[in-house]
Design a protein around this motif. Structure first.
Motif, PDB file in Angstrom:
ATOM      1  N   ILE A 199       0.882  -1.166   0.000  1.00 30.13           N
ATOM      2  CA  ILE A 199       0.000   0.000   0.000  1.00 30.13           C
ATOM      3  C   ILE A 199       0.919   1.214   0.000  1.00 30.13           C
ATOM      4  O   ILE A 199       1.735   1.377   0.908  1.00 30.13           O
ATOM      5  CB  ILE A 199      -0.929   0.040   1.232  1.00 30.13           C
ATOM      6  CG1 ILE A 199      -1.887  -1.151   1.229  1.00 30.13           C
ATOM      7  CG2 ILE A 199      -1.701   1.361   1.268  1.00 30.13           C
ATOM      8  CD1 ILE A 199      -2.780  -1.234   2.463  1.00 30.13           C
ATOM      9  N   THR A 200       0.791   2.038  -1.036  1.00 28.17           N
ATOM     10  CA  THR A 200       1.682   3.182  -1.166  1.00 28.17           C
ATOM     11  C   THR A 200       0.944   4.405  -1.696  1.00 28.17           C
ATOM     12  O   THR A 200      -0.038   4.266  -2.420  1.00 28.17           O
ATOM     13  CB  THR A 200       2.874   2.858  -2.103  1.00 28.17           C
ATOM     14  OG1 THR A 200       3.725   4.006  -2.200  1.00 28.17           O
ATOM     15  CG2 THR A 200       2.423   2.436  -3.482  1.00 28.17           C
ATOM     16  N   GLY A 201       1.444   5.556  -1.346  1.00 33.07           N
ATOM     17  CA  GLY A 201       0.912   6.804  -1.860  1.00 33.07           C
ATOM     18  C   GLY A 201       1.562   7.203  -3.169  1.00 33.07           C
ATOM     19  O   GLY A 201       1.249   8.244  -3.734  1.00 33.07           O
ATOM     20  N   ALA A 202       2.456   6.364  -3.681  1.00 38.21           N
ATOM     21  CA  ALA A 202       3.121   6.648  -4.955  1.00 38.21           C
ATOM     22  C   ALA A 202       2.213   6.267  -6.131  1.00 38.21           C
ATOM     23  O   ALA A 202       1.237   5.543  -5.967  1.00 38.21           O
ATOM     24  CB  ALA A 202       4.435   5.864  -5.040  1.00 38.21           C
ATOM     25  N   LYS A 203       2.567   6.742  -7.302  1.00 39.80           N
ATOM     26  CA  LYS A 203       1.835   6.390  -8.517  1.00 39.80           C
ATOM     27  C   LYS A 203       2.150   4.945  -8.910  1.00 39.80           C
ATOM     28  O   LYS A 203       3.226   4.429  -8.603  1.00 39.80           O
ATOM     29  CB  LYS A 203       2.227   7.316  -9.671  1.00 39.80           C
ATOM     30  CG  LYS A 203       1.781   8.745  -9.477  1.00 39.80           C
ATOM     31  CD  LYS A 203       2.194   9.581 -10.669  1.00 39.80           C
ATOM     32  CE  LYS A 203       1.723  11.008 -10.494  1.00 39.80           C
ATOM     33  NZ  LYS A 203       2.080  11.834 -11.653  1.00 39.80           N
ATOM     34  N   ARG A 204       1.223   4.312  -9.624  1.00 36.60           N
ATOM     35  CA  ARG A 204       1.394   2.907 -10.032  1.00 36.60           C
ATOM     36  C   ARG A 204       2.629   2.726 -10.920  1.00 36.60           C
ATOM     37  O   ARG A 204       3.433   1.825 -10.677  1.00 36.60           O
ATOM     38  CB  ARG A 204       0.148   2.385 -10.735  1.00 36.60           C
ATOM     39  CG  ARG A 204       0.318   0.923 -11.192  1.00 36.60           C
ATOM     40  CD  ARG A 204      -0.990   0.252 -11.497  1.00 36.60           C
ATOM     41  NE  ARG A 204      -1.698  -0.117 -10.288  1.00 36.60           N
ATOM     42  CZ  ARG A 204      -1.456  -1.227  -9.573  1.00 36.60           C
ATOM     43  NH1 ARG A 204      -0.535  -2.069  -9.943  1.00 36.60           N
ATOM     44  NH2 ARG A 204      -2.144  -1.480  -8.485  1.00 36.60           N
ATOM     45  N   THR A 205       2.795   3.555 -11.928  1.00 40.32           N
ATOM     46  CA  THR A 205       3.942   3.380 -12.829  1.00 40.32           C
ATOM     47  C   THR A 205       5.258   3.546 -12.078  1.00 40.32           C
ATOM     48  O   THR A 205       6.193   2.779 -12.293  1.00 40.32           O
ATOM     49  CB  THR A 205       3.885   4.363 -14.023  1.00 40.32           C
ATOM     50  OG1 THR A 205       3.777   5.695 -13.522  1.00 40.32           O
ATOM     51  CG2 THR A 205       2.744   4.057 -14.951  1.00 40.32           C
ATOM     52  N   GLU A 206       5.304   4.522 -11.187  1.00 44.72           N
ATOM     53  CA  GLU A 206       6.515   4.737 -10.391  1.00 44.72           C
ATOM     54  C   GLU A 206       6.781   3.539  -9.482  1.00 44.72           C
ATOM     55  O   GLU A 206       7.914   3.066  -9.363  1.00 44.72           O
ATOM     56  CB  GLU A 206       6.360   6.015  -9.557  1.00 44.72           C
ATOM     57  CG  GLU A 206       7.572   6.346  -8.731  1.00 44.72           C
ATOM     58  CD  GLU A 206       7.401   7.627  -7.927  1.00 44.72           C
ATOM     59  OE1 GLU A 206       8.418   8.286  -7.695  1.00 44.72           O
ATOM     60  OE2 GLU A 206       6.264   7.955  -7.514  1.00 44.72           O
ATOM     61  N   THR A 207       5.736   3.022  -8.860  1.00 47.89           N
ATOM     62  CA  THR A 207       5.869   1.867  -7.969  1.00 47.89           C
ATOM     63  C   THR A 207       6.409   0.654  -8.725  1.00 47.89           C
ATOM     64  O   THR A 207       7.366   0.006  -8.287  1.00 47.89           O
ATOM     65  CB  THR A 207       4.510   1.534  -7.323  1.00 47.89           C
ATOM     66  OG1 THR A 207       4.085   2.655  -6.545  1.00 47.89           O
ATOM     67  CG2 THR A 207       4.592   0.301  -6.445  1.00 47.89           C
ATOM     68  N   LEU A 208       5.810   0.343  -9.856  1.00 51.64           N
ATOM     69  CA  LEU A 208       6.255  -0.818 -10.638  1.00 51.64           C
ATOM     70  C   LEU A 208       7.677  -0.633 -11.152  1.00 51.64           C
ATOM     71  O   LEU A 208       8.474  -1.578 -11.144  1.00 51.64           O
ATOM     72  CB  LEU A 208       5.279  -1.085 -11.781  1.00 51.64           C
ATOM     73  CG  LEU A 208       3.866  -1.483 -11.359  1.00 51.64           C
ATOM     74  CD1 LEU A 208       2.961  -1.653 -12.572  1.00 51.64           C
ATOM     75  CD2 LEU A 208       3.860  -2.743 -10.493  1.00 51.64           C
TER      76      LEU A 208
END
Length: 123
Positions: free
Chosen positions: A42-51
């Protein structure tokens, strides 16, 4: 052999440093844990950045895409404990984070919490 018990991680400052991208927990520790537990984020980051971060630090295969909740996936924000429901995990044994909001969210959801700094001091 894996069971249906989950360890849920925050991303930035817990599982990884974002800039530069680097793993904060040892890969060896994560691999050992992944043999027994399922992982989620669970993160407050964007999906593309997370992946992208998960790919760069070499652990993307440990985190099924449907078990990653980012700010792009919901209007809910930390410390809203309903974020855990989005994961649809059978059983969350612990949430590992690094902020007061992470701790509050876990407490309000009735989930055990470990601060990453404490964990790093014992492993």
């Amino acid at each position: 052999m894996k069971n249906n018990k989950y360890i849920v991680f925050d991303l930035s400052g817990t599982l990884a440093s974002m800039r530069p991208a680097r793993l904060l927990l040892s890969k060896k520790t994560l691999l050992k844990l992944s043999k027994v537990y399922c992982f989620a984020i669970i993160t407050g980051a964007k999906r593309t950045e997370t992946l992208n971060i998960l790919k760069k630090i070499g652990v993307i295969k440990l985190f099924p895409v449907d078990m990653i909740v980012t700010k792009d996936d919901t209007r809910l924000r930390k410390p809203d404990p309903r974020l855990f429901r989005i994961l649809n995990c059978k059983e969350i044994i612990v949430y590992i984070g690094d902020t007061v909001n992470d701790a509050r969210m876990a407490k309000d959801a009735g989930i055990n919490f470990i601060n990453i700094r404490d964990l790093l001091n014992i492993i």
